[in-house]
Write a protein that holds these residues in place. Structure first.
Motif, PDB file in Angstrom:
ATOM      1  N   VAL A   1     -77.989 -75.172   9.524  1.00 49.25           N
ATOM      2  CA  VAL A   1     -77.635 -75.893   8.300  1.00 49.25           C
ATOM      3  C   VAL A   1     -76.380 -76.736   8.532  1.00 49.25           C
ATOM      4  O   VAL A   1     -76.299 -77.885   8.072  1.00 49.25           O
ATOM      5  CB  VAL A   1     -77.440 -74.911   7.124  1.00 49.25           C
ATOM      6  CG1 VAL A   1     -76.778 -75.584   5.939  1.00 49.25           C
ATOM      7  CG2 VAL A   1     -78.767 -74.322   6.712  1.00 49.25           C
ATOM      8  N   GLY A   2     -75.432 -76.209   9.260  1.00 54.86           N
ATOM      9  CA  GLY A   2     -74.232 -76.977   9.585  1.00 54.86           C
ATOM     10  C   GLY A   2     -74.551 -78.206  10.416  1.00 54.86           C
ATOM     11  O   GLY A   2     -74.023 -79.298  10.166  1.00 54.86           O
ATOM     12  N   LEU A   3     -75.435 -78.062  11.405  1.00 60.87           N
ATOM     13  CA  LEU A   3     -75.832 -79.209  12.222  1.00 60.87           C
ATOM     14  C   LEU A   3     -76.588 -80.246  11.393  1.00 60.87           C
ATOM     15  O   LEU A   3     -76.410 -81.449  11.582  1.00 60.87           O
ATOM     16  CB  LEU A   3     -76.688 -78.739  13.397  1.00 60.87           C
ATOM     17  CG  LEU A   3     -75.943 -77.967  14.489  1.00 60.87           C
ATOM     18  CD1 LEU A   3     -76.922 -77.445  15.531  1.00 60.87           C
ATOM     19  CD2 LEU A   3     -74.893 -78.841  15.138  1.00 60.87           C
ATOM     20  N   LEU A   4     -77.420 -79.773  10.478  1.00 61.37           N
ATOM     21  CA  LEU A   4     -78.140 -80.697   9.604  1.00 61.37           C
ATOM     22  C   LEU A   4     -77.159 -81.484   8.736  1.00 61.37           C
ATOM     23  O   LEU A   4     -77.291 -82.707   8.584  1.00 61.37           O
ATOM     24  CB  LEU A   4     -79.125 -79.927   8.727  1.00 61.37           C
ATOM     25  CG  LEU A   4     -79.880 -80.761   7.695  1.00 61.37           C
ATOM     26  CD1 LEU A   4     -80.896 -81.649   8.374  1.00 61.37           C
ATOM     27  CD2 LEU A   4     -80.540 -79.871   6.675  1.00 61.37           C
ATOM     28  N   LEU A   5     -76.186 -80.814   8.172  1.00 60.18           N
ATOM     29  CA  LEU A   5     -75.193 -81.508   7.343  1.00 60.18           C
ATOM     30  C   LEU A   5     -74.393 -82.527   8.153  1.00 60.18           C
ATOM     31  O   LEU A   5     -74.138 -83.643   7.689  1.00 60.18           O
ATOM     32  CB  LEU A   5     -74.252 -80.505   6.688  1.00 60.18           C
ATOM     33  CG  LEU A   5     -74.857 -79.660   5.563  1.00 60.18           C
ATOM     34  CD1 LEU A   5     -73.864 -78.608   5.101  1.00 60.18           C
ATOM     35  CD2 LEU A   5     -75.266 -80.539   4.403  1.00 60.18           C
ATOM     36  N   LEU A   6     -74.027 -82.167   9.370  1.00 55.35           N
ATOM     37  CA  LEU A   6     -73.293 -83.105  10.217  1.00 55.35           C
ATOM     38  C   LEU A   6     -74.137 -84.325  10.556  1.00 55.35           C
ATOM     39  O   LEU A   6     -73.641 -85.457  10.546  1.00 55.35           O
ATOM     40  CB  LEU A   6     -72.832 -82.411  11.499  1.00 55.35           C
ATOM     41  CG  LEU A   6     -71.660 -81.450  11.351  1.00 55.35           C
ATOM     42  CD1 LEU A   6     -71.372 -80.745  12.663  1.00 55.35           C
ATOM     43  CD2 LEU A   6     -70.428 -82.199  10.886  1.00 55.35           C
ATOM     44  N   SER A   7     -75.414 -84.114  10.852  1.00 53.94           N
ATOM     45  CA  SER A   7     -76.272 -85.254  11.188  1.00 53.94           C
ATOM     46  C   SER A   7     -76.481 -86.160   9.976  1.00 53.94           C
ATOM     47  O   SER A   7     -76.500 -87.387  10.110  1.00 53.94           O
ATOM     48  CB  SER A   7     -77.607 -84.782  11.749  1.00 53.94           C
ATOM     49  OG  SER A   7     -78.300 -84.032  10.775  1.00 53.94           O
ATOM     50  N   VAL A   8     -76.601 -85.589   8.784  1.00 56.14           N
ATOM     51  CA  VAL A   8     -76.733 -86.412   7.579  1.00 56.14           C
ATOM     52  C   VAL A   8     -75.464 -87.223   7.352  1.00 56.14           C
ATOM     53  O   VAL A   8     -75.521 -88.401   6.989  1.00 56.14           O
ATOM     54  CB  VAL A   8     -77.069 -85.532   6.356  1.00 56.14           C
ATOM     55  CG1 VAL A   8     -76.875 -86.283   5.064  1.00 56.14           C
ATOM     56  CG2 VAL A   8     -78.478 -85.002   6.459  1.00 56.14           C
ATOM     57  N   ILE A   9     -74.318 -86.636   7.592  1.00 56.64           N
ATOM     58  CA  ILE A   9     -73.047 -87.343   7.426  1.00 56.64           C
ATOM     59  C   ILE A   9     -72.932 -88.485   8.421  1.00 56.64           C
ATOM     60  O   ILE A   9     -72.530 -89.602   8.068  1.00 56.64           O
ATOM     61  CB  ILE A   9     -71.865 -86.363   7.558  1.00 56.64           C
ATOM     62  CG1 ILE A   9     -71.817 -85.444   6.346  1.00 56.64           C
ATOM     63  CG2 ILE A   9     -70.547 -87.104   7.730  1.00 56.64           C
ATOM     64  CD1 ILE A   9     -70.855 -84.293   6.481  1.00 56.64           C
ATOM     65  N   VAL A  10     -73.309 -88.248   9.672  1.00 54.44           N
ATOM     66  CA  VAL A  10     -73.212 -89.288  10.694  1.00 54.44           C
ATOM     67  C   VAL A  10     -74.169 -90.435  10.386  1.00 54.44           C
ATOM     68  O   VAL A  10     -73.797 -91.609  10.463  1.00 54.44           O
ATOM     69  CB  VAL A  10     -73.487 -88.689  12.096  1.00 54.44           C
ATOM     70  CG1 VAL A  10     -73.683 -89.776  13.139  1.00 54.44           C
ATOM     71  CG2 VAL A  10     -72.357 -87.769  12.496  1.00 54.44           C
TER      72      VAL A  10
END
Length: 110
Positions: A41-50
């Motif tokens: 979930v953390g990686l998904l949030l980071l990718s959405v932010i990028v």
């Protein structure tokens, strides 16, 4: 006094691996799967932010488009405006625009 006992427990506490080993196998799998889910979930949030930041940067750097002029949007209208010979001269008969008033009584059949 209480702080000293907490400090003593913290320094002699077992490592996290030992705490996982004390759990039953089903509970251990559940804890590890929860940790993996949190990481994903953390990686998904980071990718959405990028991806969102790249999109915003692209939109911010975009040059504004030139507005359409009246000749660009309606070429036929500009052609007609350029040829005044097609316009009426005003010498033709004017149509009758009088409207008869409605009757005084309005009846509803029924």
């Amino acid at each position: 006094m209480r702080c000293q006992s907490l400090l003593a427990e913290a320094t002699t506490a077992e490592p996290a691996a030992a705490a996982l080993e004390r759990l039953e196998p089903e509970a251990r799998v559940a804890v590890l799967m929860a940790l993996v889910a949190l990481v994903l979930v953390g990686l998904l949030l980071l990718s959405v932010i990028v991806i969102g930041a790249r999109w915003v940067r692209r939109v911010a750097n975009e040059r504004p488009r030139q507005p359409l002029t009246s000749t660009d949007s309606y070429p036929a209208a500009s052609k007609q405006a350029a040829e005044p010979a097609d316009l009426p001269t005003g010498h033709a008969e004017q149509p009758d625009t009088t409207v008869e008033p409605p009757p005084q009584e309005t009846r509803l059949d029924g």
